[in-house]
Motif scaffolding. Structure first.
Motif, PDB file in Angstrom:
ATOM      1  N   SER A   3       0.853  -1.188   0.000  1.00 14.89           N
ATOM      2  CA  SER A   3       0.000   0.000   0.000  1.00 14.89           C
ATOM      3  C   SER A   3       0.883   1.231   0.000  1.00 14.89           C
ATOM      4  CB  SER A   3      -0.923  -0.004   1.210  1.00 14.89           C
ATOM      5  OG  SER A   3      -0.179  -0.011   2.416  1.00 14.89           O
ATOM      6  N   ARG A   4       0.248   2.387  -0.192  1.00 15.37           N
ATOM      7  CA  ARG A   4       1.030   3.619  -0.188  1.00 15.37           C
ATOM      8  C   ARG A   4       0.243   4.746   0.434  1.00 15.37           C
ATOM      9  NH1 ARG A   4      -3.319   4.465  -3.626  1.00 15.37           N
ATOM     10  NH2 ARG A   4      -2.914   5.980  -5.272  1.00 15.37           N
ATOM     11  N   VAL A   5       0.989   5.697   0.950  1.00 22.40           N
ATOM     12  CA  VAL A   5       0.440   6.969   1.391  1.00 22.40           C
ATOM     13  C   VAL A   5       1.198   8.029   0.609  1.00 22.40           C
ATOM     14  CG1 VAL A   5       0.074   8.560   3.292  1.00 22.40           C
ATOM     15  CG2 VAL A   5      -0.155   6.094   3.667  1.00 22.40           C
ATOM     16  N   ASN A   6       0.586   8.511  -0.447  1.00 24.41           N
ATOM     17  CA  ASN A   6       1.298   9.409  -1.351  1.00 24.41           C
ATOM     18  C   ASN A   6       1.732  10.704  -0.661  1.00 24.41           C
ATOM     19  OD1 ASN A   6       1.105   7.577  -3.405  1.00 24.41           O
ATOM     20  ND2 ASN A   6      -0.412   8.714  -4.588  1.00 24.41           N
ATOM     21  N   ALA A   7       0.912  11.172   0.250  1.00 24.50           N
ATOM     22  CA  ALA A   7       1.257  12.422   0.930  1.00 24.50           C
ATOM     23  C   ALA A   7       2.555  12.292   1.718  1.00 24.50           C
ATOM     24  CB  ALA A   7       0.124  12.849   1.837  1.00 24.50           C
ATOM     25  N   LYS A   8       2.889  11.069   2.095  1.00 29.09           N
ATOM     26  CA  LYS A   8       4.106  10.827   2.862  1.00 29.09           C
ATOM     27  C   LYS A   8       5.209  10.244   2.002  1.00 29.09           C
ATOM     28  CE  LYS A   8       1.791   9.947   7.287  1.00 29.09           C
ATOM     29  NZ  LYS A   8       1.635   8.983   8.407  1.00 29.09           N
ATOM     30  N   ASN A   9       4.923  10.036   0.691  1.00 30.01           N
ATOM     31  CA  ASN A   9       5.895   9.363  -0.182  1.00 30.01           C
ATOM     32  C   ASN A   9       6.383   8.067   0.448  1.00 30.01           C
ATOM     33  OD1 ASN A   9       5.762  11.321  -2.171  1.00 30.01           O
ATOM     34  ND2 ASN A   9       7.489  12.481  -1.379  1.00 30.01           N
ATOM     35  N   THR A  10       5.455   7.336   1.007  1.00 26.40           N
ATOM     36  CA  THR A  10       5.802   6.118   1.728  1.00 26.40           C
ATOM     37  C   THR A  10       4.969   4.954   1.223  1.00 26.40           C
ATOM     38  OG1 THR A  10       6.398   7.387   3.705  1.00 26.40           O
ATOM     39  CG2 THR A  10       5.948   5.039   4.003  1.00 26.40           C
ATOM     40  N   VAL A  11       5.624   3.840   1.050  1.00 28.90           N
ATOM     41  CA  VAL A  11       4.923   2.616   0.709  1.00 28.90           C
ATOM     42  C   VAL A  11       5.169   1.593   1.807  1.00 28.90           C
ATOM     43  CG1 VAL A  11       5.023   3.016  -1.766  1.00 28.90           C
ATOM     44  CG2 VAL A  11       6.820   1.701  -0.667  1.00 28.90           C
ATOM     45  N   TYR A  12       4.255   0.652   1.904  1.00 32.43           N
ATOM     46  CA  TYR A  12       4.300  -0.348   2.958  1.00 32.43           C
ATOM     47  C   TYR A  12       4.193  -1.742   2.359  1.00 32.43           C
ATOM     48  CZ  TYR A  12       3.153   3.772   5.685  1.00 32.43           C
ATOM     49  OH  TYR A  12       3.158   5.027   6.239  1.00 32.43           O
ATOM     50  N   LEU A  13       4.833  -2.667   3.005  1.00 32.61           N
ATOM     51  CA  LEU A  13       4.688  -4.069   2.666  1.00 32.61           C
ATOM     52  C   LEU A  13       4.195  -4.779   3.923  1.00 32.61           C
ATOM     53  CD1 LEU A  13       5.045  -6.518   0.802  1.00 32.61           C
ATOM     54  CD2 LEU A  13       7.424  -6.665   1.589  1.00 32.61           C
ATOM     55  N   GLN A  14       2.924  -5.102   3.925  1.00 29.35           N
ATOM     56  CA  GLN A  14       2.335  -5.843   5.041  1.00 29.35           C
ATOM     57  C   GLN A  14       2.474  -7.324   4.748  1.00 29.35           C
ATOM     58  OE1 GLN A  14       0.828  -4.747   8.007  1.00 29.35           O
ATOM     59  NE2 GLN A  14       0.787  -6.921   8.529  1.00 29.35           N
ATOM     60  N   MET A  15       3.135  -8.022   5.637  1.00 28.92           N
ATOM     61  CA  MET A  15       3.385  -9.445   5.439  1.00 28.92           C
ATOM     62  C   MET A  15       2.701 -10.232   6.549  1.00 28.92           C
ATOM     63  SD  MET A  15       7.403  -9.369   4.296  1.00 28.92           S
ATOM     64  CE  MET A  15       7.958  -8.690   5.861  1.00 28.92           C
ATOM     65  N   ASN A  16       1.798 -11.097   6.168  1.00 28.33           N
ATOM     66  CA  ASN A  16       1.060 -11.934   7.111  1.00 28.33           C
ATOM     67  C   ASN A  16       1.392 -13.400   6.878  1.00 28.33           C
ATOM     68  OD1 ASN A  16      -0.256  -9.591   8.069  1.00 28.33           O
ATOM     69  ND2 ASN A  16      -1.864  -9.816   6.525  1.00 28.33           N
ATOM     70  N   SER A  17       1.068 -14.212   7.837  1.00 25.96           N
ATOM     71  CA  SER A  17       1.297 -15.660   7.734  1.00 25.96           C
ATOM     72  C   SER A  17       2.717 -15.953   7.294  1.00 25.96           C
ATOM     73  CB  SER A  17       0.288 -16.280   6.760  1.00 25.96           C
ATOM     74  OG  SER A  17      -1.039 -16.032   7.177  1.00 25.96           O
ATOM     75  N   LEU A  18       3.645 -15.327   7.941  1.00 25.88           N
ATOM     76  CA  LEU A  18       5.031 -15.447   7.534  1.00 25.88           C
ATOM     77  C   LEU A  18       5.566 -16.860   7.740  1.00 25.88           C
ATOM     78  CD1 LEU A  18       6.312 -12.009   8.772  1.00 25.88           C
ATOM     79  CD2 LEU A  18       6.556 -12.883   6.448  1.00 25.88           C
ATOM     80  N   LYS A  19       6.444 -17.254   6.850  1.00 28.90           N
ATOM     81  CA  LYS A  19       7.047 -18.572   6.874  1.00 28.90           C
ATOM     82  C   LYS A  19       8.565 -18.416   7.009  1.00 28.90           C
ATOM     83  CE  LYS A  19       3.705 -19.922   3.309  1.00 28.90           C
ATOM     84  NZ  LYS A  19       3.572 -20.458   1.931  1.00 28.90           N
ATOM     85  N   PRO A  20       9.239 -19.440   7.493  1.00 28.85           N
ATOM     86  CA  PRO A  20      10.708 -19.355   7.553  1.00 28.85           C
ATOM     87  C   PRO A  20      11.335 -19.058   6.191  1.00 28.85           C
ATOM     88  CG  PRO A  20       9.944 -21.161   8.912  1.00 28.85           C
ATOM     89  CD  PRO A  20       8.729 -20.628   8.191  1.00 28.85           C
ATOM     90  N   ASP A  21      10.711 -19.516   5.114  1.00 31.89           N
ATOM     91  CA  ASP A  21      11.228 -19.237   3.763  1.00 31.89           C
ATOM     92  C   ASP A  21      11.159 -17.768   3.399  1.00 31.89           C
ATOM     93  OD1 ASP A  21      10.170 -22.303   2.027  1.00 31.89           O
ATOM     94  OD2 ASP A  21      11.850 -21.855   3.363  1.00 31.89           O
TER      95      ASP A  21
END
Length: 118
Positions: free
Chosen positions: A70-88
């Motif tokens: 996702s992104r917040v353009n006003a902040k020039n910031t993008v996010y990577l939300q990672m769920n159900s993480l695996k050791p890989d």
């Protein structure tokens, strides 16, 4: 263009983590921001990307259904939300930026380490 990635850390398998990438040095309406990851001995792998003009996203199969960009353009910031993480998913994660029509990403952040324990 400067990119600052943050948010990595240690998380147990099944947990979640959100990475951030703050961009500066230009106006970014025409940019695509990408997330990549790399583990020792392996090539850098595309995780996903987002087009900042309209928020359209693309994901590699490895993260579909688990990762959200996702992104917040006003902040020039993008996010990577990672769920159900695996050791890989353990890797150094990088954010990158390019003009939307470019083939390659010329701008890269410094990387943030994500470690997923069993």
């Amino acid at each position: 263009v400067q990119l600052q990635a943050s948010g990595g850390g240690l998380v147990q398998a099944g947990g979640s983590l959100r990475l951030s990438c703050a961009a500066s040095g230009d106006t970014f309406e025409s940019y695509v921001m990408g997330w990549f990851r790399q583990t020792p001995g392996k090539e850098r792998e595309f995780v996903g990307s987002i087009r900042l003009s309209d928020g359209r996203t693309y994901y590699a199969d490895s993260g579909k259904g688990r990762f959200t960009i996702s992104r917040v353009n006003a902040k020039n910031t993008v996010y990577l939300q990672m769920n159900s993480l695996k050791p890989d998913d353990t890797a150094v994660y990088y954010c990158a930026a390019k003009i939307f029509y470019a083939r390659e990403y010329p701008y890269w952040g410094q990387g943030t380490l994500v470690t997923v324990s069993t």
